[in-house]
Design a protein around this motif. Sequence first.
Motif, mmCIF file in Angstrom:
data_model
loop_
_atom_site.group_PDB
_atom_site.id
_atom_site.type_symbol
_atom_site.label_atom_id
_atom_site.label_comp_id
_atom_site.label_asym_id
_atom_site.label_seq_id
_atom_site.Cartn_x
_atom_site.Cartn_y
_atom_site.Cartn_z
ATOM 1 N N ALA A 121 0.988 -1.282 -0.157
ATOM 2 C CA ALA A 121 -0.041 -0.021 0.039
ATOM 3 C C ALA A 121 0.826 1.129 -0.166
ATOM 4 N N TYR A 122 1.933 1.268 0.916
ATOM 5 C CA TYR A 122 2.966 2.477 0.702
ATOM 6 C C TYR A 122 3.763 2.557 -0.532
ATOM 7 N N LEU A 123 3.733 1.251 -1.284
ATOM 8 C CA LEU A 123 4.823 1.310 -2.467
ATOM 9 C C LEU A 123 4.082 1.846 -3.450
ATOM 10 N N LYS A 124 2.745 1.543 -3.468
ATOM 11 C CA LYS A 124 1.713 1.625 -4.829
ATOM 12 C C LYS A 124 1.922 3.115 -5.170
ATOM 13 N N PHE A 125 1.809 3.904 -4.298
ATOM 14 C CA PHE A 125 1.839 5.366 -4.720
ATOM 15 C C PHE A 125 3.271 5.891 -4.376
ATOM 16 N N ARG A 126 4.127 6.101 -5.480
ATOM 17 C CA ARG A 126 5.423 6.477 -5.252
ATOM 18 C C ARG A 126 5.576 7.532 -4.393
ATOM 19 N N ASP A 127 4.748 8.398 -4.156
ATOM 20 C CA ASP A 127 5.122 9.740 -3.380
ATOM 21 C C ASP A 127 4.478 9.590 -1.969
ATOM 22 N N SER A 128 3.926 8.168 -1.606
ATOM 23 C CA SER A 128 3.446 8.407 -0.380
ATOM 24 C C SER A 128 4.368 8.521 0.838
ATOM 25 N N PHE A 129 5.875 8.039 0.578
ATOM 26 C CA PHE A 129 6.756 8.553 1.446
ATOM 27 C C PHE A 129 8.057 8.121 0.861
ATOM 28 N N MET A 130 8.929 9.056 1.182
ATOM 29 C CA MET A 130 10.396 8.732 0.627
ATOM 30 C C MET A 130 11.279 9.669 1.656
ATOM 31 N N MET A 131 12.389 9.238 1.703
ATOM 32 C CA MET A 131 13.374 9.806 2.738
ATOM 33 C C MET A 131 14.854 9.523 2.095
ATOM 34 N N TYR A 132 15.731 10.783 2.300
ATOM 35 C CA TYR A 132 17.158 10.518 2.115
ATOM 36 C C TYR A 132 17.779 9.834 3.309
ATOM 37 N N LEU A 133 18.914 8.914 2.954
ATOM 38 C CA LEU A 133 19.916 8.565 4.085
ATOM 39 C C LEU A 133 21.240 8.697 3.850
ATOM 40 N N PRO A 134 21.879 9.676 4.075
ATOM 41 C CA PRO A 134 23.292 9.778 3.765
ATOM 42 C C PRO A 134 23.889 8.794 4.719
ATOM 43 N N GLY A 155 -0.218 15.345 13.316
ATOM 44 C CA GLY A 155 0.153 14.765 14.637
ATOM 45 C C GLY A 155 0.888 13.481 14.291
ATOM 46 N N LEU A 156 1.445 12.888 15.392
ATOM 47 C CA LEU A 156 2.467 11.702 15.209
ATOM 48 C C LEU A 156 1.798 10.672 14.375
ATOM 49 N N ASP A 157 0.543 10.482 14.618
ATOM 50 C CA ASP A 157 -0.158 9.518 14.025
ATOM 51 C C ASP A 157 -0.674 9.682 12.488
ATOM 52 N N GLU A 158 -0.292 10.910 12.271
ATOM 53 C CA GLU A 158 -0.634 11.288 10.794
ATOM 54 C C GLU A 158 0.482 11.190 9.821
ATOM 55 N N PHE A 159 1.616 11.081 10.538
ATOM 56 C CA PHE A 159 2.898 11.180 9.723
ATOM 57 C C PHE A 159 2.890 10.041 8.438
ATOM 58 N N ARG A 160 3.692 10.516 7.448
ATOM 59 C CA ARG A 160 3.371 9.752 6.217
ATOM 60 C C ARG A 160 4.483 8.585 6.375
ATOM 61 N N ILE A 161 5.668 8.962 6.970
ATOM 62 C CA ILE A 161 6.536 7.623 7.369
ATOM 63 C C ILE A 161 5.920 6.867 8.378
ATOM 64 N N PRO A 162 5.877 5.401 7.928
ATOM 65 C CA PRO A 162 5.024 4.822 9.140
ATOM 66 C C PRO A 162 6.245 4.543 10.503
ATOM 67 N N MET A 163 5.643 4.563 11.452
ATOM 68 C CA MET A 163 6.696 4.527 12.652
ATOM 69 C C MET A 163 7.448 3.292 12.652
#
Length: 514
Positions: A176-189, A390-398
């Motif tokens: 479900a998260y991957l289905k929509f590419r923009d649902s979340f992403m983040m950079y990891l240096p 709020g915390l529970d509305e964050f896009r990146i799953p906890m």
Amino acid sequence: MRVKQQMAMVFNLDKCLGCNTCTLACKNVWTNREGAEYMFWNNVETKPGVGYPKAWEDQNKYRGGWTRDEGGNKPKLRQASRFWLMLNLFYNPVMPQMEEYYGKGPFTFTYEDLHSATPTKLSQPVARPKSQISGEEDIDIEWAVNWEDNAAGAFVGGTGEADPNFKNMSPEARNAYLKFRDSFMMYLPRICNHCLNPACVGSCPSGAAYKREEDGVVLIDQDRCRAWRYCVSGCPYKKTYYNWRTGKSEKCILCYPRLETGQPPACFVACPGRIRYMGPLLYDLDRVAEVANAPEADLVRLHRGLLLDPNDPEVIAAAREAGVTEAWLDACRRSPVYKMVVDWEIALPLHPEFRTLPSLFYIPPESPVASADSAEGPYDMTGDGELFPGLDEFRIPMEYLASLLSAGNVAEVRKALARQLAVRRFRRSERVEGRVDERVMADVGLTVKDARHMHRLLSLAHYHERFVVPTTHTEKTASTPYIERGFAGFAEFTADKGPKRRTTFHGPDVGVEH
Ligand code: SF4
Ligand code: SF4
């Protein structure tokens, strides 16, 4: 208590732009040479994804880092015991292969064609892919560092599916998260974490990998390295690399010639997002093994407890006894890293379950503001009358962040995010609403003073606030690695010709000149 010194770091993931300026700064200073083409001591991954080398986080595949010894008092190397490693020096089945770093091998492009192609009205000249090893042109390129840049792997059927950080979620939730590419992403240096319990050092049969005394930087002595490459398989972050030209392993050296002159590493200075912080810490060596062997749920808390309070008179006395200088102690008291990791508990180690006790900590990213402010008040997308999600509305799953930064301990991630969110709310109350809302800070266990300091450090801090690097013996070192480039570096080494080892912090009598 045995007090040791460690130069430590924080990266604020909330601010990373994914621009890779850090990557290029490092590449140009340290790895633009033969044998190091595929190496990126600093790289920036896009999550979800499998990263560089592919699936480095999957220790079922690579067997890096340490495992807990439940009956014992220190962890065990995951790849094998030292005895087994010695018996099997010529057989290492868990070594990453070139295709996992760079597909069919490192490549560049025929940039010269852009200048020399015959002018034509039919098409623009094109730079074509070219092997950096054989010089062959028009090769297939299928994988490289940062290949998944900007969510390029985050779709159903993409490499994001194999991201191990979804392991605590059902396949349906992951898709479900991957289905929509923009649902979340983040950079990891990522750079070497200069760990307190480095598995690269623990794995090296030659004793070439070591943690230097004066600042905890983990190095590989090029003269002693015998190319067994157990550091490569032992490091769970895959941050040591084998150089085919010199026949030695090598890794990030945290720009130690710069540190010795009071300057932060090149990638830190170059970062336009100003996400990088550096400062010294003190830790208790006597407790490292015990903490590294702790149950997963306690790892983050105990790691924090290992870091000593530089204002505690007992610690100060023990540090002086151990030879720590006043300049280092003073820098520890000003260290932004201690503030963020210990005082505010907003920065967490990457994959603490690898049990190497990293000295690089990450502030987990917040989600974008989903609502809009307008003349009529906040346009409330969240339904709770708040501008900020709020915390529970964050896009990146906890669960995803917890897998990445706290060995699955969701409470640690929630606390780090709640505290950042509280500062946002506090500053809005102060600057926009014209009142000081102390309650939002008290609710997360911090004070108004903390809020103002956090806001300053996370968003406005200047160079000397972000980087607290005590100077050492500048008269004994070059002022910048740039001037040493090309004649006194790794490029001078070959398998049959050892390097000159540098004199160390402790003076010319200690360093060995060959
Ligand atoms: S991150 Fe760096 S110090 Fe830690 S195990 Fe890997 S190479 Fe060694
Ligand atoms: S760490 Fe800094 S330099 Fe590197 S990608 Fe992020 S913003 Fe850019």
